[in-house]
Design a protein around this motif. Structure first.
Motif, PDB file in Angstrom:
ATOM      1  N   ALA A   1      -4.820  14.662  -0.348  1.00  0.00           N
ATOM      2  CA  ALA A   1      -5.455  13.577  -1.088  1.00  0.00           C
ATOM      3  C   ALA A   1      -4.479  12.415  -1.286  1.00  0.00           C
ATOM      4  N   PHE A   2      -3.236  12.752  -1.604  1.00  0.00           N
ATOM      5  CA  PHE A   2      -2.185  11.732  -1.755  1.00  0.00           C
ATOM      6  C   PHE A   2      -2.044  10.928  -0.460  1.00  0.00           C
ATOM      7  N   ILE A   3      -1.935  11.652   0.655  1.00  0.00           N
ATOM      8  CA  ILE A   3      -1.751  10.993   1.957  1.00  0.00           C
ATOM      9  C   ILE A   3      -2.971  10.159   2.318  1.00  0.00           C
ATOM     10  N   ALA A   4      -4.164  10.682   2.064  1.00  0.00           N
ATOM     11  CA  ALA A   4      -5.382   9.933   2.398  1.00  0.00           C
ATOM     12  C   ALA A   4      -5.417   8.599   1.657  1.00  0.00           C
ATOM     13  N   ALA A   5      -5.074   8.619   0.375  1.00  0.00           N
ATOM     14  CA  ALA A   5      -5.067   7.380  -0.403  1.00  0.00           C
ATOM     15  C   ALA A   5      -3.963   6.442   0.074  1.00  0.00           C
ATOM     16  N   TRP A   6      -2.823   7.006   0.381  1.00  0.00           N
ATOM     17  CA  TRP A   6      -1.678   6.230   0.877  1.00  0.00           C
ATOM     18  C   TRP A   6      -2.042   5.500   2.175  1.00  0.00           C
ATOM     19  N   VAL A   7      -2.620   6.255   3.116  1.00  0.00           N
ATOM     20  CA  VAL A   7      -3.003   5.662   4.405  1.00  0.00           C
ATOM     21  C   VAL A   7      -4.116   4.636   4.221  1.00  0.00           C
ATOM     22  N   ALA A   8      -5.062   4.931   3.328  1.00  0.00           N
ATOM     23  CA  ALA A   8      -6.156   3.995   3.083  1.00  0.00           C
ATOM     24  C   ALA A   8      -5.620   2.653   2.598  1.00  0.00           C
ATOM     25  N   CYS A   9      -4.594   2.674   1.768  1.00  0.00           N
ATOM     26  CA  CYS A   9      -3.988   1.422   1.306  1.00  0.00           C
ATOM     27  C   CYS A   9      -3.381   0.644   2.473  1.00  0.00           C
ATOM     28  N   LEU A  10      -2.612   1.330   3.300  1.00  0.00           N
ATOM     29  CA  LEU A  10      -1.969   0.665   4.438  1.00  0.00           C
ATOM     30  C   LEU A  10      -3.004   0.099   5.399  1.00  0.00           C
ATOM     31  N   VAL A  11      -3.997   0.918   5.753  1.00  0.00           N
ATOM     32  CA  VAL A  11      -5.032   0.474   6.681  1.00  0.00           C
ATOM     33  C   VAL A  11      -5.841  -0.667   6.068  1.00  0.00           C
ATOM     34  N   GLY A  12      -6.115  -0.569   4.769  1.00  0.00           N
ATOM     35  CA  GLY A  12      -6.873  -1.621   4.102  1.00  0.00           C
ATOM     36  C   GLY A  12      -6.155  -2.949   4.127  1.00  0.00           C
ATOM     37  N   VAL A  13      -4.847  -2.931   3.870  1.00  0.00           N
ATOM     38  CA  VAL A  13      -4.062  -4.171   3.893  1.00  0.00           C
ATOM     39  C   VAL A  13      -4.032  -4.764   5.288  1.00  0.00           C
ATOM     40  N   VAL A  14      -3.760  -3.925   6.282  1.00  0.00           N
ATOM     41  CA  VAL A  14      -3.711  -4.402   7.670  1.00  0.00           C
ATOM     42  C   VAL A  14      -5.066  -4.967   8.091  1.00  0.00           C
ATOM     43  N   THR A  15      -6.134  -4.255   7.769  1.00  0.00           N
ATOM     44  CA  THR A  15      -7.479  -4.702   8.141  1.00  0.00           C
ATOM     45  C   THR A  15      -7.835  -6.020   7.474  1.00  0.00           C
ATOM     46  N   ALA A  16      -7.480  -6.168   6.201  1.00  0.00           N
ATOM     47  CA  ALA A  16      -7.784  -7.406   5.482  1.00  0.00           C
ATOM     48  C   ALA A  16      -7.094  -8.597   6.129  1.00  0.00           C
ATOM     49  N   VAL A  17      -5.839  -8.419   6.525  1.00  0.00           N
ATOM     50  CA  VAL A  17      -5.108  -9.522   7.162  1.00  0.00           C
ATOM     51  C   VAL A  17      -5.715  -9.858   8.516  1.00  0.00           C
ATOM     52  N   VAL A  18      -6.043  -8.825   9.289  1.00  0.00           N
ATOM     53  CA  VAL A  18      -6.623  -9.050  10.619  1.00  0.00           C
ATOM     54  C   VAL A  18      -7.972  -9.761  10.504  1.00  0.00           C
TER      55      VAL A  18
END
Length: 218
Positions: free
Chosen positions: A37-54
């Motif tokens: 669960a920790f990793i899923a939330a961690w990755v979701a943050c990273l992917v969310g930031v990258v996706t928002a910028v793109v």
């Protein structure tokens, strides 16, 4: 962009504060599920930031010297300065700790009673957001018309999560041996946390400052 993102991803994955919290979470009863669960939330943050910028750039880097390009470089410079200042402030108060660290440590120390949802919340709260912000300013230069850009962005997210993944997989495949290693790692981090935090912040901050200044002056 490639070298900058890889260095930022390496700094994120080595940052001691989330690593210490994850060790406590994954070592607790039901730790594999909580760690996931920790990793899923961690990755979701990273992917969310990258996706928002793109989505903001449309997958096309701004023209050199254009206002968006200059703004991204200035943002990188600001994040770099912020990391150096943060590292220097921690250096001056080594031994005293900080209120934020106390809250983080207390939250992580509740690992035995932490639910998967609480572990996920820690995965969000313990992101080194200054480094993630620097990564976002760097992703502005991504050109998604080339397949290699997708590879680089994916590699950044993987690298930034790699330390957590290694610990999680270790607890799945060899829990007893990994548990002993993690206890030793936690002890080492308790003794060397401050120098590690300071070193990572200052080195990455100086790198970002140098890169952004050189490109702004070029």
């Amino acid at each position: 962009m490639v070298l900058d993102l890889l260095l930022i991803g390496l700094a994120i994955t080595l940052f001691p504060l989330p690593v210490m919290a994850f060790v406590l979470v994954v070592s607790s009863p039901g730790g594999v599920r909580k760690g996931a669960a920790f990793i899923a939330a961690w990755v979701a943050c990273l992917v969310g930031v990258v996706t928002a910028v793109v989505l903001l750039t449309g997958g096309r880097p701004p023209a050199p010297r254009s206002p968006p390009s200059v703004a991204a470089l200035v943002a990188t410079l600001v994040f770099g300065v912020g990391l150096v200042v943060y590292g220097e402030r921690r250096r001056r108060r080594v031994g005293g700790g900080t209120a934020v660290d106390a809250v983080r440590a207390a939250a992580a120390a509740e690992g035995k009673g932490t639910s998967a949802w609480s572990a996920a919340a820690l995965g969000v709260l313990l992101q080194p957001w200054g480094m993630v912000g620097a990564a976002a300013a760097t992703v502005v230069r991504a050109d998604l018309s080339h397949a290699v850009s997708f590879l680089v962005l994916g590699l950044f997210c993987l690298l930034a999560t790699s330390s957590l993944l290694v610990m999680e997989l270790g607890m799945v495949g060899a829990p007893e041996r990994t548990g002993r290693i993690l206890r030793g790692l936690r002890g080492w981090l308790l003794r060397h946390k401050e120098p590690a935090v300071i070193g990572l912040c200052v080195v990455l901050g100086v790198w970002l400052i140098g890169r952004s200044v050189a490109q702004l002056a070029g």
